[in-house]
Design a protein around this motif. Structure first.
Motif, PDB file in Angstrom:
ATOM      1  N   GLN A  21       4.330 -15.154  -1.359  1.00 43.39           N
ATOM      2  CA  GLN A  21       4.197 -14.830   0.054  1.00 43.39           C
ATOM      3  C   GLN A  21       3.946 -13.345   0.239  1.00 43.39           C
ATOM      4  O   GLN A  21       3.135 -12.941   1.061  1.00 43.39           O
ATOM      5  CB  GLN A  21       5.465 -15.229   0.812  1.00 43.39           C
ATOM      6  CG  GLN A  21       5.391 -14.935   2.300  1.00 43.39           C
ATOM      7  CD  GLN A  21       6.535 -15.569   3.068  1.00 43.39           C
ATOM      8  OE1 GLN A  21       7.031 -16.621   2.700  1.00 43.39           O
ATOM      9  NE2 GLN A  21       6.963 -14.926   4.145  1.00 43.39           N
ATOM     10  N   GLN A  22       4.635 -12.537  -0.534  1.00 45.34           N
ATOM     11  CA  GLN A  22       4.455 -11.093  -0.473  1.00 45.34           C
ATOM     12  C   GLN A  22       3.872 -10.595  -1.781  1.00 45.34           C
ATOM     13  O   GLN A  22       3.987 -11.249  -2.813  1.00 45.34           O
ATOM     14  CB  GLN A  22       5.807 -10.400  -0.219  1.00 45.34           C
ATOM     15  CG  GLN A  22       6.451 -10.761   1.104  1.00 45.34           C
ATOM     16  CD  GLN A  22       7.881 -10.261   1.176  1.00 45.34           C
ATOM     17  OE1 GLN A  22       8.728 -10.649   0.401  1.00 45.34           O
ATOM     18  NE2 GLN A  22       8.138  -9.387   2.123  1.00 45.34           N
ATOM     19  N   LYS A  79       4.444  -7.645  -4.238  1.00 42.53           N
ATOM     20  CA  LYS A  79       5.454  -6.629  -4.505  1.00 42.53           C
ATOM     21  C   LYS A  79       5.048  -5.795  -5.698  1.00 42.53           C
ATOM     22  O   LYS A  79       4.408  -6.268  -6.635  1.00 42.53           O
ATOM     23  CB  LYS A  79       6.815  -7.283  -4.786  1.00 42.53           C
ATOM     24  CG  LYS A  79       7.479  -7.922  -3.575  1.00 42.53           C
ATOM     25  CD  LYS A  79       8.815  -8.529  -3.949  1.00 42.53           C
ATOM     26  CE  LYS A  79       9.535  -9.101  -2.734  1.00 42.53           C
ATOM     27  NZ  LYS A  79      10.011  -8.056  -1.819  1.00 42.53           N
ATOM     28  N   ASP A  81       7.309  -3.724  -0.969  1.00 44.26           N
ATOM     29  CA  ASP A  81       6.389  -4.692  -0.379  1.00 44.26           C
ATOM     30  C   ASP A  81       5.060  -4.014  -0.075  1.00 44.26           C
ATOM     31  O   ASP A  81       5.010  -2.989   0.608  1.00 44.26           O
ATOM     32  CB  ASP A  81       6.975  -5.274   0.912  1.00 44.26           C
ATOM     33  CG  ASP A  81       8.202  -6.123   0.640  1.00 44.26           C
ATOM     34  OD1 ASP A  81       8.361  -6.582  -0.497  1.00 44.26           O
ATOM     35  OD2 ASP A  81       9.005  -6.315   1.570  1.00 44.26           O
ATOM     36  N   SER A 125       1.303  -3.614   1.576  1.00 49.49           N
ATOM     37  CA  SER A 125       0.663  -3.926   2.857  1.00 49.49           C
ATOM     38  C   SER A 125      -0.818  -3.579   2.766  1.00 49.49           C
ATOM     39  O   SER A 125      -1.240  -2.802   1.910  1.00 49.49           O
ATOM     40  CB  SER A 125       1.320  -3.152   4.007  1.00 49.49           C
ATOM     41  OG  SER A 125       1.158  -1.764   3.817  1.00 49.49           O
ATOM     42  N   TYR A 145      -1.120  -6.466   7.310  1.00 51.39           N
ATOM     43  CA  TYR A 145      -0.391  -7.571   6.717  1.00 51.39           C
ATOM     44  C   TYR A 145       0.574  -7.035   5.674  1.00 51.39           C
ATOM     45  O   TYR A 145       0.233  -6.161   4.878  1.00 51.39           O
ATOM     46  CB  TYR A 145      -1.351  -8.561   6.046  1.00 51.39           C
ATOM     47  CG  TYR A 145      -2.252  -9.278   7.019  1.00 51.39           C
ATOM     48  CD1 TYR A 145      -1.893 -10.521   7.507  1.00 51.39           C
ATOM     49  CD2 TYR A 145      -3.450  -8.713   7.444  1.00 51.39           C
ATOM     50  CE1 TYR A 145      -2.718 -11.197   8.399  1.00 51.39           C
ATOM     51  CE2 TYR A 145      -4.272  -9.378   8.335  1.00 51.39           C
ATOM     52  CZ  TYR A 145      -3.899 -10.618   8.810  1.00 51.39           C
ATOM     53  OH  TYR A 145      -4.702 -11.274   9.699  1.00 51.39           O
ATOM     54  N   SER A 146       1.775  -7.573   5.663  1.00 47.43           N
ATOM     55  CA  SER A 146       2.756  -7.186   4.653  1.00 47.43           C
ATOM     56  C   SER A 146       3.569  -8.397   4.221  1.00 47.43           C
ATOM     57  O   SER A 146       3.490  -8.838   3.085  1.00 47.43           O
ATOM     58  CB  SER A 146       3.682  -6.075   5.177  1.00 47.43           C
ATOM     59  OG  SER A 146       4.641  -5.745   4.203  1.00 47.43           O
ATOM     60  N   SER A 147       4.349  -8.957   5.139  1.00 47.87           N
ATOM     61  CA  SER A 147       5.287 -10.018   4.778  1.00 47.87           C
ATOM     62  C   SER A 147       4.594 -11.291   4.307  1.00 47.87           C
ATOM     63  O   SER A 147       5.186 -12.081   3.577  1.00 47.87           O
ATOM     64  CB  SER A 147       6.204 -10.340   5.964  1.00 47.87           C
ATOM     65  OG  SER A 147       5.451 -10.763   7.079  1.00 47.87           O
ATOM     66  N   ILE A 148       3.318 -11.505   4.715  1.00 48.54           N
ATOM     67  CA  ILE A 148       2.600 -12.700   4.259  1.00 48.54           C
ATOM     68  C   ILE A 148       1.304 -12.321   3.547  1.00 48.54           C
ATOM     69  O   ILE A 148       0.415 -13.163   3.371  1.00 48.54           O
ATOM     70  CB  ILE A 148       2.279 -13.635   5.442  1.00 48.54           C
ATOM     71  CG1 ILE A 148       1.401 -12.913   6.473  1.00 48.54           C
ATOM     72  CG2 ILE A 148       3.538 -14.180   6.074  1.00 48.54           C
ATOM     73  CD1 ILE A 148       0.816 -13.843   7.515  1.00 48.54           C
TER      74      ILE A 148
END
Length: 976
Positions: free
Chosen positions: A761-762, A764, A783, A785, A797-800
């Motif tokens: 999903q991320q 890292k 994370d 982005s 976009y970062s978390s997804i």
């Protein structure tokens, strides 16, 4: 006291007992003063020979000499002699057993001299925590009087056990643990050590020692058996020893092996056990009732297994320590506590963390009057905390974190011994002032709740012992104290992130002199940071003031924060040139401020810097050439005013995984030296003035790259076929350049884009810092982005980010047809080929790309009919086919009816809804592949087709009349 501390204490007590028994009638070197006791000359020479084989960096053996006062070896450090015979009977040369040990006990390095054999009366030998070269010699087995032998943690050369160690028939203590390269194939030699009382062979490799249980069951006087982390093989039931064996055993540690329930078969015969640790194994099923028959058991650790179900009625009435954390236990807490009531008078430590236990705290808890630690975190507890919890006078630690407990925190005033209170990640809404009277409290964690109202001085006024305070992520909680308030405590850790701390910068920090971690991010403070604050930071390791409205200039911090690891001042109003920073930094984030000038500070030796983000500032000048950041993982210099060429020395950053240089004024080509950065996973150099051809080395040298963004430059040439080698590529943006040629047909080799499911999903980036002994001292993750053009707008976009898969080749000079191979990219969410010179038709199989959410082919020279398969793209949220040469009827289909005429204008040959041009021939469009030559095209097929058309017409009519537009579920990809 932790389980490890209690176990160590038991072992130390046993050690002292053995030492005293060995030293009965012994003169210690520090006690010799009359000159009458002198070691034999042969033994002194043997010890000097032993010393000559060793490297003694810090002079631990400096008293071992041959002159003056040092002539008597009984006076030497670590040497002990018999009071009657003057023979050397004890040699204690234990090295440092912890990173904080004094340098005066630094490890000795070298071989064990054969001269040691001359110490015929030696009873005690401790060489642990030194570096013994060449392994353990066979002659140690000839020291027949040895009663104590400790060879734990003696270095990588200890790979085998001398078999004649089994000749040491007087041995009562043997420790071979913590030798990671030691592999023991059998333990038959152990069975000859009949006097053994203490045996430790933990954290070695016993995977081939299938006789381990049989060997230890032949030791009739064994009291302590410690075999943790030794890869013990499973025991075969048919060769279990007799039930009368090991009746003296009181302490058993088999933790961190792969043992299963077969261990029960012989375990419950050990009726005299007081200490049992089976944690970290593969034991499953319910907890057996038979534990309740172990009447002497006081310490039971079954944590980190796969135990399930509820609890037996009683696990023993003498238990003081019970740890069952990290299992699959369920049931309701009231019933569990009822079953544990048989030990209510004795139990001091109870840990049920990380299970699936529900219900609420019960009044029965008040019966456990001896309880010192209660850990129930990470379960499914609900309702509120009953007031009776405050009736546990001995309670030192209470941990209820990560549950669903609601209501107010009750009056805990009677918990007079409480030192730690962990209530984070619950649903508490209120906090009484009585919490401020817990005078022994050292740690208070209330983060991630729903606390409301105000915390004032009354909540804190008697917390003189408080060292750690975390009230983060209580967005409605205000902190209001007077400007001249002097706290009664000296905090080490302060976390007030996402609380209402501001707007004034807290003046009470002036009196805090021991801060190591401070997090005031997103706490509503504003104005300039006062000068005195920068003087309060000498011992700080973590500072986070991000997402506030604070500003001002930052002074030179290189000497004010000599031990700092992380500084995060992002998204504020700091300005001016960058100061000097301590070279100990691991993370530095100054993004989204108003800093200006150059970034020459990076020329200092930042050997540990893993994360550097200076994006969204006003930095200018050329990028430095002195890139010596040997640990850098994430480098972001985007959205500044840097100019000039990208320096070749940037390619020396071989640990770099993320490189962001977007939105600057950089010129020239991408340096070939970047091909050395083989760990690159993200490269974004978009929106610059870079020129030259697209680099082929991105595909040939950097195989793990996930995101490539080169948009809005002046790059030319064709798309190199080597880019098809990027199996992990998920985002490719080459838009707004001068790229020519065709789209490579090998594009179907982009494996990650062919997979409909995302593995992450991320995205890292990981940073590790390892000390000289191989231990990880810092383990951080960041994370990633990226800013992408999506549906005509830019989104960050970062978390997804790890779920997004897109290709953008728009605004170039590409020619030729859209290769049919592109339809193999079934996981693609966005495809933008607009504003090129592409010809031919849309591949018919494009309708198979069911994950497509965004498709833009506008302003090309595409022709032919729009494939009917596009109507199957149920997730499609944006479609732009305008300004091409498409003809024929716009296919009918629920999804295509959601788009207005702007998706189709500029195609004179198109007709049908939503365009105003009606089609003169009312017939369904047919794919070119569909012909009467197909075997199944019959008259009946046409009849069925007619019925299907009538049904579709009725559905479409209903949709038009109701004006209901549908959108694909992938809209969650938008960030508004």
């Amino acid at each position: 006291m932790s389980v490890a501390e209690k176990f160590v204490r038991q072992l130390v007590v046993f050690d002292i007992f053995i030492a005293l028994s060995v030293n009965c009638g012994v003169v210690f070197s520090s006690g010799v003063g009359d000159g009458q006791i002198k070691c034999p000359e042969t033994e002194k020479e043997a010890l000097l020979s032993f010393k000559r084989e060793l490297l003694d960096v810090y002079g631990r053996l400096s008293s071992w000499g041959n002159e003056g006062f040092n002539q008597d070896c009984c006076r030497w450090r670590g040497v002990h002699c018999d009071n009657q015979t003057s023979n050397v009977i004890r040699l204690d040369l234990r090295g440092p057993s912890s990173p904080n040990a004094s340098v005066t006990v630094a490890p000795l390095i070298g071989k064990i001299s054969p001269a040691l054999q001359k110490l015929k009366q030696l009873k005690y030998l401790d060489l642990s925590y030194n570096q013994i070269l060449g392994g353990i010699p066979d002659f140690l087995g000839s020291l027949s009087n040895l009663e104590y032998l400790n060879l734990s943690c003696v270095g990588d050369d200890f790979t085998r056990v001398p078999p004649n160690l089994g000749n040491l028939s007087s041995l009562n203590t043997l420790d071979l643990s913590r030798n990671g390269f030691l592999s023991v194939n059998n333990l038959e030699w152990l069975s000859r050590l009949h006097q053994l009382r203490y045996l430790a062979i933990g954290y070695v490799n016993l995977s081939k020692a299938t006789d381990w249980l049989q060997a230890v069951f032949k030791l009739p006087f064994l009291q302590v058996l410690s075999l943790p982390g030794s890869k013990l093989p499973a025991v075969v039931p048919s060769v279990f020893p007799s039930s009368n064996s090991l009746m003296s055993l009181s302490t058993l540690d088999l933790s961190s092996n792969n043992l299963n329930t077969s261990v029960y078969t012989w375990l419950f015969n050990l009726s005299n056990l007081t200490y049992l640790d089976l944690s970290g194994n593969a034991i499953y099923g319910p907890i057996p009732d038979a534990f309740g028959n172990m009447k002497s058991l006081q310490h039971l650790d079954l944590s980190r297994n796969a135990l399930g179900g509820g609890f037996p009625r009683c696990l023993g009435n003498k238990l003081k320590f019970l740890r069952l954390s990290s299992n699959n236990l369920d049931g309701q807490l009231p019933e569990i506590m009822k079953n544990l009531s048989c030990m209510s008078d004795s139990l001091e430590y109870l840990n049920l963390e990380e299970n699936h236990i529900g219900g609420s705290l019960t009044d029965i808890i008040a019966n456990f009057t001896s309880l010192r630690e209660l850990r129930l975190g990470r379960n499914k507890l609900n309702e509120s905390i009953p007031r009776v919890v405050g009736n546990l006078p001995s309670l030192v630690i209470l941990d209820l974190s990560w549950n669903r407990i609601a209501g107010s925190v009750p009056d805990l005033l009677l918990l007079s011994s409480l030192r730690e209170l962990h209530l984070s990640h619950n649903q508490f809404t209120g906090l009484t002032e009585s919490i401020g009277r817990l005078s022994k409290l050292e740690k208070l964690y209330l983060d991630f709740n729903q606390l409301e109202g105000t915390i004032s001085e009354a909540h804190l006024f008697k917390l003189s012992q408080l060292r750690e305070l975390d009230i983060s992520y209580n967005a409605q909680l205000r902190i209001r104290v007077s400007s001249d308030w002097i706290p009664p405590f000296q905090l080490d850790l302060i976390r007030f992130t996402h609380c209402k701390l501001g707007p004034q910068f807290p003046n009470w920090l002036r009196n805090q002199n021991n801060i190591s971690e401070l997090d005031f991010s997103a706490s509503g403070i504003s104005g300039e940071v006062p000068n005195w604050f920068w003087e309060q930071l000498p011992g700080m390791s973590f500072l986070n003031l991000s997402y506030n409205d604070v500003g001002g200039n930052i002074p030179d911090l290189s000497r004010k924060m000599s031990d700092v690891l992380c500084i995060d001042l992002a998204t504020n109003k700091f300005s001016g040139p960058l100061p000097k920073f301590p070279t100990s930094l691991v993370t530095l984030d100054l993004s989204s401020n108003m800093f200006s000038g150059t970034i020459s500070f990076i020329c200092d030796n930042f050997d540990y810097l893993g994360y550097l983000d200076l994006s969204d500032n006003r930095f200018s000048g050329e990028l430095p050439h002195c890139w010596t950041l040997r640990s850098i993982v994430h480098l972001n210099l985007g959205n500044n005013n840097f100019f000039g060429k990208i320096p070749n020395t940037l390619g020396s950053l071989q640990t770099m995984g993320m490189l962001h240089l977007q939105n600057n004024h950089l010129i020239g080509e991408l340096p070939r030296s970047l091909a050395n950065c083989k760990k690159l996973r993200v490269i974004d150099v978009g929106s610059n003035n870079l020129s030259g051809e697209l680099p082929a080395w991105i595909g040939t040298n950097i195989s793990d790259i996930i995101i490539v963004i080169l948009k809005s430059n002046r790059l030319s040439g064709s798309i190199p076929s080597s880019i098809c080698q990027l199996k992990k590529l998920q985002i490719l943006d080459l838009s707004a350049n001068k790229i020519s040629g065709t789209i490579p047909k090998c594009i179907n080799n982009l494996t990650a884009m062919t997979e409909e499911e995302s593995t992450m999903q991320q995205i890292k980036s990981w940073y590790f810092q390892v000390d000289d002994e191989g231990d990880v001292t810092i383990n951080a993750s960041y994370d990633e982005s990226a800013i992408l053009m999506w549906k005509g707008r830019q989104f960050e976009y970062s978390s997804i980010l790890g779920m997004v898969k897109s290709i953008d080749l728009s605004s170039n000079n590409l020619v030729g047809e859209i290769p049919i191979e592109i339809t193999s990219l079934l996981g693609l969410h966005g495809l933008n080929l607009s504003i090129n010179n592409l010809t031919g038709s849309i591949p018919l199989r494009l309708g198979q790309m069911r994950a497509l959410n965004f498709l833009d082919l506008n302003r090309n020279d595409l022709s032919g009919e729009i494939p009917a398969g596009l109507s199957q793209l149920s997730h499609l949220g944006v479609l732009n086919l305008s300004y091409n040469n498409f003809s024929g009827r716009i296919p009918l289909g629920e999804q295509l009816l959601t788009f207005n005429n702007r998706s189709y204008i500029g195609n004179p040959g198109l007709c049908g809804y939503p365009l105003s041009e009606a089609c003169f021939v009312e017939e369904l469009p047919r794919d070119q592949m569909l012909s009467d030559e197909d075997g199944f095209i019959t008259a009946g097929f046409y009849i069925s087709m007619g019925i299907g058309f009538l049904s579709a017409f009725l559905v479409v009519s209903a949709l038009i009349l109701n004006r209901r537009w549908t959108y694909g579920p992938l809209r969650y990809l938008e960030i508004n």
